[in-house]
Design a protein around this motif. Structure first.
Motif, short mmCIF file in Angstrom:
data_model
loop_
_atom_site.label_atom_id
_atom_site.label_comp_id
_atom_site.label_asym_id
_atom_site.label_seq_id
_atom_site.Cartn_x
_atom_site.Cartn_y
_atom_site.Cartn_z
N UNK A 87 -21.02 -61.84 48.66
CA UNK A 87 -20.06 -62.75 49.27
C UNK A 87 -18.62 -62.31 48.96
N UNK A 88 -18.37 -62.00 47.70
CA UNK A 88 -17.02 -61.58 47.34
C UNK A 88 -16.67 -60.26 48.02
N UNK A 89 -17.67 -59.36 48.09
CA UNK A 89 -17.42 -58.06 48.72
C UNK A 89 -17.05 -58.25 50.19
N UNK A 90 -17.74 -59.14 50.88
CA UNK A 90 -17.43 -59.40 52.28
C UNK A 90 -16.05 -60.04 52.42
N UNK A 91 -15.74 -60.95 51.49
CA UNK A 91 -14.44 -61.62 51.53
C UNK A 91 -13.31 -60.60 51.35
N UNK A 92 -13.48 -59.69 50.39
CA UNK A 92 -12.46 -58.68 50.15
C UNK A 92 -12.35 -57.75 51.36
N UNK A 93 -13.49 -57.40 51.96
CA UNK A 93 -13.47 -56.52 53.13
C UNK A 93 -12.70 -57.18 54.28
N UNK A 94 -12.81 -58.50 54.39
CA UNK A 94 -12.08 -59.22 55.43
C UNK A 94 -10.57 -59.15 55.17
N UNK A 95 -10.20 -59.32 53.91
CA UNK A 95 -8.77 -59.29 53.58
C UNK A 95 -8.17 -57.90 53.77
N UNK A 96 -8.97 -56.86 53.57
CA UNK A 96 -8.47 -55.50 53.73
C UNK A 96 -7.98 -55.27 55.16
N UNK A 97 -8.52 -56.02 56.10
CA UNK A 97 -8.12 -55.87 57.51
C UNK A 97 -6.77 -56.55 57.78
N UNK A 98 -6.29 -57.35 56.88
CA UNK A 98 -5.02 -58.05 57.09
C UNK A 98 -3.85 -57.10 56.89
#
Length: 473
Positions: free
Chosen positions: A1-12
């Motif tokens: 879950x955290x890995x997916x959350x961080x991956x989402x933020x990397x796109x910002x």
């Protein structure tokens, strides 16, 4: 879950991430304010007693399963906000953070100083906590404690001198060196000497790298690490001190003591340190009169306590009694500030800050003016707040330290700086927006042409210094 959350933020984008960090910080502060309010209420309602706990700290250790230091800090914050709701409101609104509250908590742990902590003092401290960096605010609290409990500050200094100790031993085939104690002037002197030798080692590395790599030197690491250079600098101090002859040239360990005009005038003038009848100076009585006067002013106008300056140039508070003793020696340099907390203008009319103008400018600030940078001012370039090309003057009211990379960043991106009414230098982006802390409200600024600084008392201070030297002789 955290890995997916961080991956989402990397796109910002970088700007979007900056906005999110600030938003989350404000949310975290509001949530922490609610936690403190709940904890304060729980203590009043004796919630810890439900499960037989004998203290709030014991209850928290059992409930949130955190170390004693963590729960002790929470209890202290909750009690401070309970006694002074204005602090809790500032946290809830996001104008200050937990770190700023912990600095104010330090005052409550001093039994003498806390007697001066009332609503007016808290309002003043919270206002400074919002606009000062956490490092600057910690220094401000140190100043507050110095004047609110001057006897305690002097007692701590005297105890440090009495218990001074040092050792140089060989342990497991390597050297072990340690020292502790002494007063703040001695500490500053030794720090300056050590810094001088560290700088010499740094220059040696720069020259060696340039000799090896030529014009591409900046692309390569220095031969030694900073820790290794510091060790070699200390070794060089020992060798040079041992081998120095009578005319050996050692670094000048000048200590700059920064003091505002008001405080220095009180110390030297109000208490009549120079006695016309040739009598001796009672330093204890002298400082007691001045301290009583400061505390009386402190009670009448809380803001005056943070306009008082009595510290070394690196920000370490100097007890008033130690200042008097230091001024009677030749090992310190007095730096007088005017009513606007700027070093008195030296009057150079040069485009570049050099010589005494540079020394005075580095005493305005202790670190690079770029937010978050911790490069010491003495290692920075001195820049104009208002550019010279725009009519900016080369004086201390228009000066500020910037490290090389941040000075170049400033000009490359069209940033400028300006000193506000709260005496702090603010960075202004090319689009005109201020660089502010999360939750900080924009300060007020004086007129752009308001560079007038007071020179009242300079002649009197010079006269007092001359008479002091005559008496000492």
């Amino acid at each position: 879950m955290f890995r997916e959350l961080m991956a989402d933020f990397v796109e910002w984008s970088a700007a979007a991430l900056d906005d999110e960090i600030r938003r989350l910080e404000l949310e975290a502060r509001a949530l922490h304010a609610r936690r403190l309010a709940v904890l304060a209420a729980a203590e009043l309602k004796q919630t810890p007693a439900l499960d037989g706990h004998r203290s709030t700290q014991a209850y928290l250790r059992a409930t949130i399963n955190q170390p004693a230091a963590v729960v002790r800090g929470e209890v202290r914050r909750a009690r401070l906000c309970r006694d002074f709701p204005h602090i809790g409101e500032a946290l809830l609104s996001g104008h200050i953070g937990v770190g700023q509250i912990d600095e104010i908590v330090r005052i409550t742990r001093n039994q003498r100083a806390v007697t001066y902590l009332d609503d007016a003092q808290v309002e003043m401290l919270v206002g400074n906590a919002e606009h000062l960096s956490i490092r600057e605010f910690a220094t401000a609290v140190d100043h507050w404690l110095l004047w609110a409990d001057p006897d305690g500050a002097w007692r701590d200094q005297a105890e440090s001198v009495d218990h001074r100790a040092a050792h140089v031993v060989v342990t497991n085939g390597e050297v072990a060196i340690g020292a502790a104690g002494g007063d703040v002037v001695t500490a500053e002197t030794l720090t300056n000497i050590f810094g001088h030798f560290v700088e010499l080692e740094f220059r040696k590395d720069c020259e060696a790298r340039k000799a090896e790599h030529g014009g591409r030197a900046d692309e390569f690491a220095l031969p030694r690490t900073d820790a290794q250079r510091r060790f070699d600098a200390l070794t060089a101090i020992f060798y040079q001190a041992y081998s120095a002859s009578g005319d050996g040239k050692l670094p000048d360990p000048v200590v700059n003591i920064v003091c505002d005009q008001h405080t220095l005038h009180d110390l030297l003038g109000r208490a009549a340190i120079v006695l016309s009848d040739g009598g001796t100076v009672d330093v204890g009585e002298l400082t007691r009169r001045q301290i009583d006067a400061v505390l009386a002013e402190f009670v009448r106008d809380p803001a005056t306590i943070l306009t008082r300056r009595c510290e070394t140039s690196s920000g370490h508070p100097v007890p008033p009694r130690l200042l008097i003793q230091a001024l009677l020696t030749a090992h310190v340099r007095r730096v007088v500030l005017d009513a606007r907390s700027t070093v008195v203008d030296l009057g150079e009319r040069k485009r570049l800050f050099t010589g005494n103008a540079r020394i005075a400018a580095t005493l305005l600030e202790r670190f690079c003016n770029h937010p978050g940078c911790d490069i010491p001012a003495e290692r920075c370039q001195i820049d104009h707040n208002q550019p010279h090309t725009d009519g900016g003057r080369t004086d201390q009211a228009n000066a500020g330290p910037e490290c090389g990379p941040h000075n170049r960043f400033k000009y490359r991106n069209g940033w400028r700086t300006r000193r506000s009414d709260n005496h702090r230098i603010y960075n202004i982006r090319s689009d005109g927006t201020l660089v502010l802390f999360a939750g900080e409200r924009p300060p007020e600024f004086t007129r752009a042409d308001d560079h007038d600084r007071t020179h009242a008392g300079l002649a009197e201070l010079a006269s007092i210094r001359q008479r002091l030297q005559t008496e000492a002789a």
